[in-house]
Design a protein around this motif. Structure first.
Motif, mmCIF file in Angstrom:
data_model
loop_
_atom_site.group_PDB
_atom_site.id
_atom_site.type_symbol
_atom_site.label_atom_id
_atom_site.label_comp_id
_atom_site.label_asym_id
_atom_site.label_seq_id
_atom_site.Cartn_x
_atom_site.Cartn_y
_atom_site.Cartn_z
ATOM 1 N N THR A 1 56.966 40.814 35.945
ATOM 2 C CA THR A 1 57.749 40.400 37.118
ATOM 3 C C THR A 1 57.273 39.066 37.697
ATOM 4 O OG1 THR A 1 58.037 42.733 37.538
ATOM 5 C CG2 THR A 1 58.755 41.245 39.280
ATOM 6 N N PRO A 2 55.958 38.911 37.984
ATOM 7 C CA PRO A 2 55.536 37.598 38.518
ATOM 8 C C PRO A 2 55.798 36.444 37.550
ATOM 9 C CG PRO A 2 53.637 39.069 38.244
ATOM 10 C CD PRO A 2 54.853 39.870 37.951
ATOM 11 N N THR A 3 55.774 36.743 36.254
ATOM 12 C CA THR A 3 56.028 35.677 35.276
ATOM 13 C C THR A 3 57.503 35.273 35.289
ATOM 14 O OG1 THR A 3 54.259 36.583 33.938
ATOM 15 C CG2 THR A 3 55.708 35.020 32.849
ATOM 16 N N LEU A 4 58.376 36.282 35.344
ATOM 17 C CA LEU A 4 59.823 35.992 35.440
ATOM 18 C C LEU A 4 60.102 35.137 36.668
ATOM 19 C CD1 LEU A 4 61.371 39.506 34.650
ATOM 20 C CD2 LEU A 4 61.594 37.450 33.256
ATOM 21 N N LYS A 5 59.495 35.562 37.771
ATOM 22 C CA LYS A 5 59.728 34.868 39.040
ATOM 23 C C LYS A 5 59.213 33.421 38.957
ATOM 24 C CE LYS A 5 58.871 35.751 43.874
ATOM 25 N NZ LYS A 5 58.038 36.480 44.800
ATOM 26 N N ALA A 6 58.001 33.283 38.419
ATOM 27 C CA ALA A 6 57.401 31.945 38.331
ATOM 28 C C ALA A 6 58.231 31.028 37.444
ATOM 29 C CB ALA A 6 55.981 32.061 37.791
ATOM 30 N N LEU A 7 58.745 31.596 36.344
ATOM 31 C CA LEU A 7 59.521 30.784 35.391
ATOM 32 C C LEU A 7 60.837 30.323 36.016
ATOM 33 C CD1 LEU A 7 59.672 29.649 32.566
ATOM 34 C CD2 LEU A 7 60.588 31.813 31.760
ATOM 35 N N THR A 8 61.553 31.245 36.660
ATOM 36 C CA THR A 8 62.836 30.851 37.272
ATOM 37 C C THR A 8 62.617 29.874 38.424
ATOM 38 O OG1 THR A 8 62.730 32.948 38.442
ATOM 39 C CG2 THR A 8 64.266 32.843 36.629
ATOM 40 N N GLN A 9 61.534 30.096 39.164
ATOM 41 C CA GLN A 9 61.231 29.193 40.284
ATOM 42 C C GLN A 9 60.958 27.780 39.777
ATOM 43 O OE1 GLN A 9 58.000 30.746 42.576
ATOM 44 N NE2 GLN A 9 59.347 31.750 44.038
ATOM 45 N N LYS A 10 60.195 27.708 38.713
ATOM 46 C CA LYS A 10 59.851 26.388 38.164
ATOM 47 C C LYS A 10 61.108 25.662 37.682
ATOM 48 C CE LYS A 10 56.800 23.860 35.201
ATOM 49 N NZ LYS A 10 55.573 23.819 34.466
ATOM 50 N N ALA A 11 61.979 26.421 36.977
ATOM 51 C CA ALA A 11 63.225 25.820 36.472
ATOM 52 C C ALA A 11 64.082 25.338 37.642
ATOM 53 C CB ALA A 11 63.970 26.851 35.640
ATOM 54 N N GLU A 12 64.135 26.145 38.684
ATOM 55 C CA GLU A 12 64.932 25.816 39.859
ATOM 56 C C GLU A 12 64.417 24.541 40.536
ATOM 57 O OE1 GLU A 12 68.266 26.275 41.812
ATOM 58 O OE2 GLU A 12 67.652 27.472 40.079
ATOM 59 N N GLN A 13 63.089 24.469 40.634
ATOM 60 C CA GLN A 13 62.464 23.293 41.262
ATOM 61 C C GLN A 13 62.789 22.023 40.469
ATOM 62 O OE1 GLN A 13 58.326 24.240 41.466
ATOM 63 N NE2 GLN A 13 58.559 25.471 43.312
ATOM 64 N N ILE A 14 62.719 22.124 39.148
ATOM 65 C CA ILE A 14 62.990 20.958 38.302
ATOM 66 C C ILE A 14 64.454 20.547 38.463
ATOM 67 C CG2 ILE A 14 63.149 20.141 35.902
ATOM 68 C CD1 ILE A 14 60.738 22.016 35.324
ATOM 69 N N ARG A 15 65.332 21.557 38.456
ATOM 70 C CA ARG A 15 66.774 21.283 38.580
ATOM 71 C C ARG A 15 67.063 20.558 39.906
ATOM 72 N NH1 ARG A 15 71.436 23.258 40.653
ATOM 73 N NH2 ARG A 15 70.327 24.758 41.917
ATOM 74 N N GLU A 16 66.492 21.093 40.980
ATOM 75 C CA GLU A 16 66.704 20.503 42.315
ATOM 76 C C GLU A 16 66.227 19.052 42.351
ATOM 77 O OE1 GLU A 16 67.852 21.390 45.340
ATOM 78 O OE2 GLU A 16 68.715 23.283 44.608
ATOM 79 N N ALA A 17 65.048 18.845 41.806
ATOM 80 C CA ALA A 17 64.454 17.511 41.854
ATOM 81 C C ALA A 17 65.289 16.499 41.054
ATOM 82 C CB ALA A 17 63.028 17.570 41.310
ATOM 83 N N GLU A 18 65.709 16.921 39.880
ATOM 84 C CA GLU A 18 66.493 16.022 39.027
ATOM 85 C C GLU A 18 67.849 15.710 39.648
ATOM 86 O OE1 GLU A 18 65.502 14.342 36.335
ATOM 87 O OE2 GLU A 18 63.537 15.225 36.754
ATOM 88 N N LEU A 19 68.443 16.728 40.246
ATOM 89 C CA LEU A 19 69.740 16.565 40.908
ATOM 90 C C LEU A 19 69.634 15.556 42.055
ATOM 91 C CD1 LEU A 19 72.381 17.951 40.219
ATOM 92 C CD2 LEU A 19 71.890 19.657 41.973
ATOM 93 N N GLN A 20 68.579 15.727 42.828
ATOM 94 C CA GLN A 20 68.366 14.832 43.971
ATOM 95 C C GLN A 20 68.201 13.392 43.493
ATOM 96 O OE1 GLN A 20 68.736 16.397 46.940
ATOM 97 N NE2 GLN A 20 68.999 14.276 47.558
ATOM 98 N N ALA A 21 67.421 13.240 42.416
ATOM 99 C CA ALA A 21 67.183 11.897 41.876
ATOM 100 C C ALA A 21 68.483 11.274 41.382
ATOM 101 C CB ALA A 21 66.175 11.992 40.733
ATOM 102 N N LEU A 22 69.303 12.103 40.735
ATOM 103 C CA LEU A 22 70.578 11.610 40.213
ATOM 104 C C LEU A 22 71.508 11.174 41.356
ATOM 105 C CD1 LEU A 22 72.345 11.316 37.604
ATOM 106 C CD2 LEU A 22 73.275 13.559 38.171
#
Lengths: 423, 266
Positions: free
Chosen positions: A342-363
């Motif tokens: 469970t913590p691994t699933l959560k950490a993985l989705t959180q990391k992907a979400e953070q990257i997506r947000e950051a890239e979107l903002q930059a774009l």
């Protein structure tokens, strides 16, 4: 997943049983291979010393593992399980972790704080690694055990102070002379104990050994063992000044070295320090000698008192080490939690979400003319990419949770996505 | 109080804390005490150096021009010397003896403060500066010898009474301590000899006063004699052990107390 520790030691089993269940270093590899075949374990290590034989295993079914390990021990050592079962102990999870940490720190040893056990734990770890039977959990557990073992010895006095009369004498000699290189030893009498003490001193660098004894032949025999020289018994008063350390163990019923003799020797050696070890009973050296400046006399009782005091000091340090072990056990438990799905699933989705947000903002910053509908479409597309990319890893993780060695997959995922670095 | 005096007050507190740190580790086995003490000591030595430079610039005179700054200068040199030898020679235990002395000397100096410590002396002749600096450095050597002799006597007492656990394990070996006492005394005495010789020469040929009319020079000469006696008895009669080290301890203690009474008299 459970961590299991099973074995026997000097407190639970007599020496004849311990020696029957001991693993010679050359047997450990074969034993580990057979153990992995027989027991329902994903990882295993064997710690075998003269005082203990212990098996550490990672298993999902600890009850079955206990029984299979017992069978393995019985078969490997060709000994009925009933003979040793009553002497076995086993512990699980945090208790196993704590147990290995206590072993590595020397708290569980016969001689509290002994240093040899740390090397033996390392040896057990190295053997298991060479056989490929430690992977994620035991690898981390043994690394941490070695670390806490070292910490206990540097941050507390649990390993300080000699615990035998001979080594206490050597410690005292070092405290007087600093470096024992170049010091001369005189053996008065040819007793076993004085020979042993002299051996310790020579091992620490003492150079010349002189032996004197009423029976010349015995003196010559002992002197030969040390490549030393003999001094005629009658010449002792004239030759005493040559000795920095005197070890006396004659069977004489009276004092062999009197105050005046030592005082004269001290004048002849220009009052350089002299260390006298009187291990004879009745004593060989007049006690008032200790009052002479730069003369240090220790009899057998004094040395035994030093040893007893050292033992008490070590016992006092145990509490500090136990606190350290509790702290490290807690940290290991925290680390172990990261291997749950469970913590691994959560950490993985959180990391992907953070990257997506950051890239979107930059774009959006680079393309400020994009508005409304365009932005929504890009956001949706990016989200779909992330979800599709994560789909397979997430499925793999959920499947891993169902298998016995799933934590290995989880560990690989955490490393691949660098999830521990981000937390 | 002026700026640099506030700084010295802070330094005094740091010395007290460093004393407690070293003593906690050596006498009460508090792990990390000496490490903390060392860090405090390093900080305090830097601050004291700044304060002494500040004072020198403000008054345009040497940092040993009056009793207050001379005491601070001596403490500063002593601690610099200690910090330089502590690690390479594994002399952590020495910290438990040097820091209380540094604190005590600083405290007494601070208690009487600048106003009552005499007006700054004039150093008209460069010879006089060399003379004072060399004698100061000589005292640092002898001060270290004094602290090392205390270490030796503590260790020797523990061996004689068979109390060889706890604190005993932190102490350096008797032979090493003995050698360090000898080295410190020899260096300290050599510097002092040259310093005193310059003092006598300057007194006779330059403007500063005749040596026999300066109590400090007489006291220095007395100390010189005492430590020279130690070296002679050691070389000629082979005196080692507790008697020789008691001679150093008693001699230096009497000297420090007498000097303080002389310097800080009302």
């Amino acid at each position: 997943m459970h961590i299991l520790a099973l074995g026997l030691n000097h407190r639970t089993a007599p020496v004849d049983l311990r020696e029957r269940l001991a693993f010679a270093p050359s047997q450990v590899g074969e034993a580990l291979r057979r153990l992995m075949q027989q027991a329902p374990a994903t990882e295993a290590a064997i710690l075998s010393t003269c005082n203990r034989s212990e098996v550490y295993a990672v298993t999902s079914n600890h009850n079955a593992a206990v029984e299979r390990i017992k069978q393995f021990l019985a078969q490997f050592h060709n000994l009925p399980a009933e003979r040793f079962s009553p002497h076995l102990y086993h512990c699980l999870d945090d208790e196993s972790v704590k147990h290995l940490f206590r072993v590595a720190c020397g708290v569980d040893s016969m001689v509290v704080g002994e240093t040899q056990i740390l090397a033996q734990v390392k040896e057990a770890f190295d053997s298991a690694r060479a056989c490929g039977t430690v992977r994620v959990v035991l690898d981390e557990l043994f690394r941490r055990a070695l670390r806490v073992g070292k910490r206990a010895r540097t941050e507390t006095d649990i390993s300080k102070g000699a615990l035998s009369v001979s080594s206490a004498a050597v410690e005292l000699a070092k405290q007087i002379f600093g470096d024992l290189r170049g010091t001369n030893i005189l053996l008065l009498g040819a007793g076993k104990m004085s020979e042993l003490t002299a051996r310790y001193l020579v091992a620490q660098g003492a150079t010349a050994v002189f032996v004197t004894n009423r029976t010349y032949e015995r003196a010559a025999e002992l002197a030969r063992k040390f490549n030393g020289a003999t001094i005629a018994w009658d010449h002792l008063p004239q030759q005493l000044h040559r000795a920095d350390i005197v070890i006396s163990s004659t069977a004489a019923p009276h004092y062999v070295l009197r105050h005046d003799t030592v005082a004269a020797a001290m004048r002849a050696r220009r009052r350089r320090p002299m260390f006298l070890i009187d291990i004879a009973v009745p004593r060989d050296i007049e006690p008032s000698v200790n009052a002479l400046d730069n003369v240090f006399l220790f009899n057998i009782d004094d040395l035994e008192q030093v040893v007893a005091e050292n033992r008490r000091e070590r016992e006092k340090e145990v509490h500090k080490v136990e606190v350290m072990i509790a702290e490290e056990t807690g940290k290991f438990a925290q680390w172990l939690k990261t291997l749950e799905v469970t913590p691994t699933l959560k950490a993985l989705t959180q990391k992907a979400e953070q990257i997506r947000e950051a890239e979107l903002q930059a774009l959006f910053n680079r393309l400020p003319h994009l508005q409304g509908r365009d932005r929504e479409l890009i956001q949706a597309a990016l989200k779909a990419v992330v979800n599709k990319l994560l789909h397979d890893p997430l499925i793999t993780l959920r499947e891993a949770a169902q298998s016995d060695d799933g934590y290995l997959t989880i560990d690989v995922m955490r490393r691949a996505f660098k999830l521990d670095n981000d937390s | 109080m002026k700026g640099h005096e506030w700084l010295l007050m802070l330094v005094l507190l740091a010395y007290l804390a460093a004393t407690m740190g070293y003593q906690a580790e050596i006498f009460f086995k508090v792990k990390g005490g000496a490490r903390g003490g060392r860090i405090l000591l390093l900080g305090a030595v830097v601050l004291q150096g700044i304060a002494l430079v500040g004072h020198t610039l403000a008054l345009r005179t040497a940092p040993f021009a009056n009793a207050f700054t001379a005491a601070n200068f001596f403490v500063w040199l002593l601690l610099v010397a200690f910090l330089l030898v502590e690690k390479p020679r594994r002399l952590t235990a020495l910290g438990a003896f040097v820091t209380p002395m540094a604190f005590f000397v600083s405290l007494v100096a601070f208690a009487v403060r600048m106003g009552r410590a005499g007006s700054p002396a004039r150093f008209d002749s460069p010879w006089l500066v060399v003379h004072v600096v060399l004698i100061g450095l000589g005292f640092v050597g002898l001060g270290l010898a004094f602290c090392l002799a205390l270490v030796y006597l503590t260790s020797e007492k523990m061996l004689k009474t068979k109390h060889v656990t706890g604190t005993f394990r932190y102490l350096p070996s008797l032979q090493i301590t003995d050698q360090l006492v000898l080295q410190s005394t020899t260096i300290g005495l050599a510097l002092m000899t040259v310093g005193l010789a310059i003092g006598f020469y300057g007194g006779m040929t330059h403007t500063f006063i005749a040596p026999w009319r300066d109590g400090r020079i007489l006291l220095s000469a007395f100390t010189w004699l005492l430590f020279a006696l130690y070296l002679c008895t050691r070389r000629l009669l082979g005196w080692q052990g507790s008697k020789a080290h008691w001679m150093i301890v008693a001699g230096f203690a009497v000297f420090v107390l007498t000097l303080m009474v002389y310097q800080f008299r009302p």
